[in-house]
Enzyme design. Structure first.
Site, PDB file in Angstrom:
ATOM      1  N   PRO A 204       0.829  -1.215   0.000  1.00  0.00           N
ATOM      2  CA  PRO A 204       0.000   0.000   0.000  1.00  0.00           C
ATOM      3  C   PRO A 204       0.856   1.255   0.000  1.00  0.00           C
ATOM      4  CG  PRO A 204       0.041  -0.988   2.187  1.00  0.00           C
ATOM      5  CD  PRO A 204       0.728  -1.954   1.275  1.00  0.00           C
ATOM      6  N   THR A 210       9.805   2.919  -1.526  1.00  0.00           N
ATOM      7  CA  THR A 210      10.866   3.804  -2.032  1.00  0.00           C
ATOM      8  C   THR A 210      11.993   3.939  -1.017  1.00  0.00           C
ATOM      9  OG1 THR A 210       9.188   5.027  -3.278  1.00  0.00           O
ATOM     10  CG2 THR A 210      11.325   6.080  -2.987  1.00  0.00           C
ATOM     11  N   GLU A 426     -22.204   9.979  20.145  1.00  0.00           N
ATOM     12  CA  GLU A 426     -20.909   9.342  20.447  1.00  0.00           C
ATOM     13  C   GLU A 426     -20.991   8.490  21.703  1.00  0.00           C
ATOM     14  OE1 GLU A 426     -18.716   9.328  18.242  1.00  0.00           O
ATOM     15  OE2 GLU A 426     -19.568  10.896  16.983  1.00  0.00           O
TER      16      GLU A 426
END
Length: 613
Positions: A204, A210, A426
């Site tokens: 991913p 890199t 919540e």
């Protein structure tokens, strides 16, 4: 100095000298009319008004007694002295005589005068040469259009090493072996082993592909060519193939070497899948890559490392052994890997002594290496904003929230009704999740607005696992429906705040029925064939391999499953209404509940209600 730069500088110098010469010629031109005739000069000399005549070719510079100077032009091959003597003028030095002498200019002055005379010609010639050079440069650029644009890094100055990479130990082992092969090829050749032609890094975004390639370049101490897959593709057919040939020619001339192609999916897509046909530029470039990777000499130590997050669309010929012999998957790090990554990125940053990176890593499930690096950087920025000398746990916790949901939106105006609705919403998530077996523990509840969210409840798993049971998925659905259920119970109405919850619930329920075979009526079947972006988590399309009757049954199963979970969430909140009110009241007052305070609000018994409707 670069020869091209030297030639351009010389042209600019010539133009500059020509301009200066023209300006100097203009500035040195006499002001006013100072030219006189030859007869005037003789008359003035007879009258005793001339004391000096300076001869410069056919031009005479006449200086009078009253300190004035005039220019006189004589006829060619005529002596000034003879003319003055014939006119009865005494020539020589002294009182009442005219001193005739040649011009005292130096050779340099003569050359400069020559340049001044030809200044316009030199100026326009320099401009012509300049434009010719520009045109020639354009031709050179056209000829260099097919040259590789890869950046070459030498291995004598390593910037990144394997010690700077954490959380991907298996991938490091595979690539360390590549480095060892480049350094000590005889160790493997003595056993008959061949150098791998290529290594494909898949995973991913942000996983460290890199970074691993840069670490290989630093450790191998060999020339490293870095290029992106998109740099091969141009509008003109054949340019990409030419750049591929040039890239591999450079790599072979500098072997042993490494060629790193980032985002190879930009050029390595499955052939025949596009609209360009067999002569498409991308396919021509891919064909050249296939030829180059399969055409290495056995004595040429050149390894190709490529990175992509779309391995599903790569051409099969590119993935076969002999081209990319190794395929290394770099997945998201686990809790231990995240702790190691945090320690790597926190090097050189002043941290308080009481910080435990293991604890911080447990709060970041699903974070990639790039996310964790950003987390440490955000924490350092927050510490600097608060004028602190070191980074503390408060900054790290705030950085987790910023990376997860964005910065706080303190300027957002929230009405009392909206604040109360968000608090109960919540609180419903947290309470249902806490009281449902097999649900993940509640770590934090807040009604502070971040990004597009008015508030959020964060659940953290007790232990990370790649497998989830049916009971765990059902518990996740119930916890996600807790917010809507709380609104329904307390206000007798529902809001749009549950839209994202419902999307997640529908997705989980449909996957349970169609992908995981968790339906009792349909049985252990996978229904539908899907094409997905493997590491990007997106579904491109779905091919139905079932009829309309089964589709109706799927919809009915999904609806029944969600409805049953919603009833259970309503029942849980109804039986624990006092705890729901207490937690909502705390959120309205404090806005955030976490840690021991949250545990007390969820677990402590209640003697009497704290908030009434």
């Amino acid at each position: 100095m670069n020869p091209k730069m030297f030639r351009n500088s010389f042209v600019y110098l010539v133009v500059f000298v020509a301009v200066v010469a023209v300006l100097f010629s203009y500035l040195q031109s006499p002001v006013g009319d100072t030219t006189r005739s030859l007869g005037w000069m003789i008359d003035e000399a007879k009258a005793g008004n001339v004391f000096e005549i300076e001869v410069s070719g056919d031009k005479l510079k006449v200086s009078t007694i009253d300190q004035r100077q005039f220019t006189v032009v004589k006829e060619p091959n005529v002596s000034v002295v003879s003319m003055l003597v014939e006119a009865g003028v005494s020539v020589g030095e002294g009182q009442g005589k005219v001193d005739v002498k040649p011009s005292g200019g130096s050779t340099l002055g003569s050359i400069f005068g020559f340049l001044i005379s030809f200044a316009p010609l030199i100026f326009f010639g320099a401009i012509l040469i300049f434009f010719m050079r520009q045109a020639q440069g354009g031709n050179n650029q056209a000829m260099n259009f097919g040259r590789s644009r890869a950046k070459m890094f030498l291995g004598n100055q390593p910037a990144v090493s394997f010690s700077d990479v954490a959380g991907v130990e298996e991938a490091k082992i595979e690539l360390e072996e590549i480095v060892e092969f480049l350094k000590f090829p005889e160790k493997f050749s003595n056993l008959g082993a061949k150098i791998p032609s290529g290594v494909l890094l898949v995973g991913p975004p942000g996983g460290g592909k890199t970074l691993l390639a840069r670490a290989v370049a630093g450790e191998a101490e060999v020339p490293f060519f870095s290029i992106s897959g998109s740099e091969f593709v141009e509008m003109f057919v054949g340019v990409g193939a030419s750049r591929v040939r040039d890239l591999f020619d450079q790599a072979k001339r500098n072997n042993p070497s490494i060629v790193f192609v980032d985002e190879i999916d930009a050029v390595g897509r499955h052939r025949g899948a596009g609209l360009g046909g067999g002569h498409d530029e991308r396919e021509q470039t891919l064909n050249q890559i296939l030829v180059e990777m399969d055409g290495f000499d056995s004595t040429t130590n050149v390894i190709v490392i490529a990175a992509t997050n779309r391995p599903d669309i790569l051409d099969p010929a590119l993935l076969r052994p002999g081209r990319f012999d190794r395929r290394v998957t770099i997945d998201l790090p686990d809790v231990k890997g995240r702790a190691d990554i945090l320690k790597v990125h926190s090097k050189g940053k002043p941290l308080q002594n009481d910080i435990d990176m293991e604890l911080v890593s447990k709060q970041t499930p699903g974070f990639s290496g790039a996310d964790l690096a950003n987390l440490i950087n955000e924490a350092a920025i927050l510490a600097a904003r608060r004028n602190k000398k070191s980074v503390g746990y408060d900054e790290l916790t705030e950085a987790v929230d910023r990376v997860f949901a964005g910065p706080e939106r303190k300027s957002r105006l929230v009405t009392e009704r909206e604040k109360k609705t968000t608090a109960y919403h919540e609180a419903g998530h947290a309470l249902v999740g806490h009281l449902t077996p097999d649900a993940d523990p509640v770590q934090k509840v807040t009604i502070v607005s971040r990004g597009m969210m008015g508030g959020y409840t964060r659940f953290l798993p007790k232990e990370e696992s790649n497998l989830r049971t049916k009971s765990q998925l059902i518990s996740s659905i119930k916890a996600a429906l807790g917010g809507r259920a709380a609104e329904d119970i307390v206000f007798g109405d529902i809001s749009t705040g549950a839209s994202n919850d419902l999307e997640q619930v529908t997705n989980i329920a449909r996957r349970m029925i169609t992908q995981y075979g968790m339906s009792e009526s349909l049985g252990p079947l996978t229904l539908g064939k899907r094409e997905e972006m493997v590491f990007l988590g997106r579904e491109i399309s779905e091919q139905r391999n079932y009829g309309e009757k089964v589709a109706d049954e799927i919809d009915q199963e999904v609806s029944t499953l969600v409805a049953d979970c919603y009833k259970d969430a309503i029942q849980i909140l109804t039986n624990n209404r006092a705890k729901l009110d207490r937690l909502a009241a705390f959120l309205i007052e404090e806005e955030t509940a976490e840690g021991e305070a949250l545990d007390r609000l969820l677990d402590d018994p209640i003697d009497e209600p704290t908030v009434s409707d």
